[in-house]
Design a protein around this motif. Structure first.
Motif, mmCIF file in Angstrom:
data_model
loop_
_atom_site.group_PDB
_atom_site.id
_atom_site.type_symbol
_atom_site.label_atom_id
_atom_site.label_comp_id
_atom_site.label_asym_id
_atom_site.label_seq_id
_atom_site.Cartn_x
_atom_site.Cartn_y
_atom_site.Cartn_z
ATOM 1 N N UNK A 111 -22.411 -91.564 -4.858
ATOM 2 C CA UNK A 111 -23.364 -91.154 -4.224
ATOM 3 C C UNK A 111 -23.085 -90.784 -2.631
ATOM 4 N N UNK A 112 -22.416 -91.722 -2.286
ATOM 5 C CA UNK A 112 -22.056 -91.443 -0.714
ATOM 6 C C UNK A 112 -21.487 -90.388 -0.262
ATOM 7 N N UNK A 113 -20.806 -89.834 -1.261
ATOM 8 C CA UNK A 113 -19.772 -88.553 -1.067
ATOM 9 C C UNK A 113 -20.844 -87.362 -0.321
ATOM 10 N N UNK A 114 -22.208 -87.441 -0.851
ATOM 11 C CA UNK A 114 -23.029 -86.260 -0.822
ATOM 12 C C UNK A 114 -23.335 -86.184 0.748
ATOM 13 N N UNK A 115 -23.968 -87.428 1.271
ATOM 14 C CA UNK A 115 -24.470 -87.414 2.654
ATOM 15 C C UNK A 115 -23.716 -88.398 3.706
ATOM 16 N N UNK A 116 -23.839 -89.673 3.301
ATOM 17 C CA UNK A 116 -23.444 -90.519 4.251
ATOM 18 C C UNK A 116 -21.992 -90.650 4.711
ATOM 19 N N UNK A 117 -21.061 -90.280 3.716
ATOM 20 C CA UNK A 117 -19.658 -90.435 4.232
ATOM 21 C C UNK A 117 -19.303 -89.126 4.966
ATOM 22 N N UNK A 118 -19.767 -87.963 4.671
ATOM 23 C CA UNK A 118 -19.559 -86.782 5.751
ATOM 24 C C UNK A 118 -20.147 -86.915 6.976
ATOM 25 N N UNK A 119 -21.513 -87.702 7.012
ATOM 26 C CA UNK A 119 -22.001 -87.822 8.195
ATOM 27 C C UNK A 119 -21.313 -88.920 9.258
ATOM 28 N N UNK A 120 -20.782 -89.918 8.558
ATOM 29 C CA UNK A 120 -20.021 -90.934 9.367
ATOM 30 C C UNK A 120 -18.542 -90.294 9.934
ATOM 31 N N UNK A 121 -17.992 -89.343 9.165
ATOM 32 C CA UNK A 121 -16.943 -88.885 9.444
ATOM 33 C C UNK A 121 -17.157 -87.827 10.822
ATOM 34 N N UNK A 122 -18.246 -87.091 10.676
ATOM 35 C CA UNK A 122 -18.684 -86.179 11.695
ATOM 36 C C UNK A 122 -18.970 -87.047 12.964
ATOM 37 N N UNK A 123 -19.468 -88.005 12.889
ATOM 38 C CA UNK A 123 -19.934 -88.999 13.906
ATOM 39 C C UNK A 123 -19.132 -90.088 14.458
#
Length: 314
Positions: A186-198
């Motif tokens: 599930x984390x692949x959808x929103x949280x992991x990309x957000x963390x990588x971006x920030x």
């Protein structure tokens, strides 16, 4: 052992860490303190430099055990602990327990005493529901603790994307701890990309799905009283995930265990800094650490993983 940046925090961590929930002794079945200490010592010998614990694990017992292994080498080890669940009512009709910064700082200082240290490398909010009063209290306490130099980095342990965003007000958030595995993507959808971006570091808990991805459980497996997995065999999803594990077993070999496959999978995600499987014995630790040196997956491996795990119930 490979090392990675813990986001923008400036901290370098071994990509395999040591998750110290089980050694608390109150949630994962029987465990002996002597074995727990040997397991942590072996982890450090093999290059692990990140230990993750919490005040609520064994009602503080996990932290007191961690204190024994970090003594005399504190500056070599990145210690993460969490506050927010100890004594929490957990009743949505009750007022928040951690509603003022002073309460959080008091809990933090209790952890300092148990860990026998004067600073924490990473301090997490351990409350995974979004209550604005508690969120604000933690943010205020985090800012104070960082300013005082008693905390190097702050984070939140959650799988709730809205909560991650709320905690990252003004770029405050250094680290997120979340559940991520072959059986929970599930984390692949929103949280992991957000963390990588920030530039937010990611600590992965549950990379072995609480032991499921070691391949040692069956439909006949029974867990002891007091084990957080006690009711698993009665749950509808249990057989489904056992079936998925069987399909993934082809990825293992005499030279690569299924557990190593599972750890290597989460480490493949570019947002991930460190995975923290638990280990009650030196042997379990040794197997976990081997995932840091195994070759990456082939294209066929990745296709199989997608066919078995993508789109499945989380």
């Amino acid at each position: 052992m490979e090392h990675r940046a813990l986001g923008k925090s400036g901290i370098q961590v071994s990509e395999i860490g040591f998750g110290a929930w089980a050694i608390g002794g109150d949630a994962w079945g029987p465990v002996e303190d002597t074995a727990s200490l040997r397991a942590m010592e072996r982890a450090l010998e093999l290059g692990v430099n990140f230990i993750d614990t919490a005040d609520v694990y064994g009602n503080g017992h996990s932290e007191t055990l961690v204190a024994q292994v970090i003594k005399n080498r504190r500056d070599q080890i990145v210690v993460a602990t969490k506050g927010g669940l100890m004594g929490h009512h957990r009743d949505p009709n009750q007022d928040p327990v951690y509603d003022r910064p002073e309460k959080i700082i008091s809990a933090f200082e209790d952890s300092l005493r148990r860990l026998e240290t004067d600073y924490i490398d990473v301090y997490f909010d351990h409350i995974w529901w979004n209550n604005p009063r508690e969120t604000e209290a933690f943010l205020t306490a985090f800012a104070q603790l960082k300013q005082e130099g008693r905390v190097r980095a702050v984070g939140v342990s959650t799988g709730d994307f809205a909560y991650v965003q709320a905690f990252n007000q003004g770029g405050m958030l250094d680290v997120v701890q979340l559940d991520y595995s072959l059986l929970n993507r599930k984390a692949e959808t929103h949280i992991l990309p957000y963390c990588q971006q920030h530039g937010i570091g990611v600590v992965v808990r549950g990379p072995l799905r609480m032991g499921m991805l070691t391949g040692k459980f069956t439909a006949e497996t029974r867990f002891p009283e007091g084990d957080v997995r006690h009711d698993w065999p009665q749950e509808d999803w249990y057989q489904t995930q056992l079936d998925q594990v069987e399909q993934l077993r082809v990825l293992s070999s005499p030279h690569r265990s299924l557990g190593e496959v599972a750890l290597r999978f989460v480490l493949n995600h570019p947002a991930v800094s460190v995975a923290i499987p638990g280990g009650k014995t030196p042997e379990q630790v040794e197997q976990n650490v081997r995932a840091s040196t195994r070759p990456l997956f082939t294209e066929d491996d990745l296709q199989l993983i997608e066919s078995v795990t993508a789109g499945k119930p989380k």
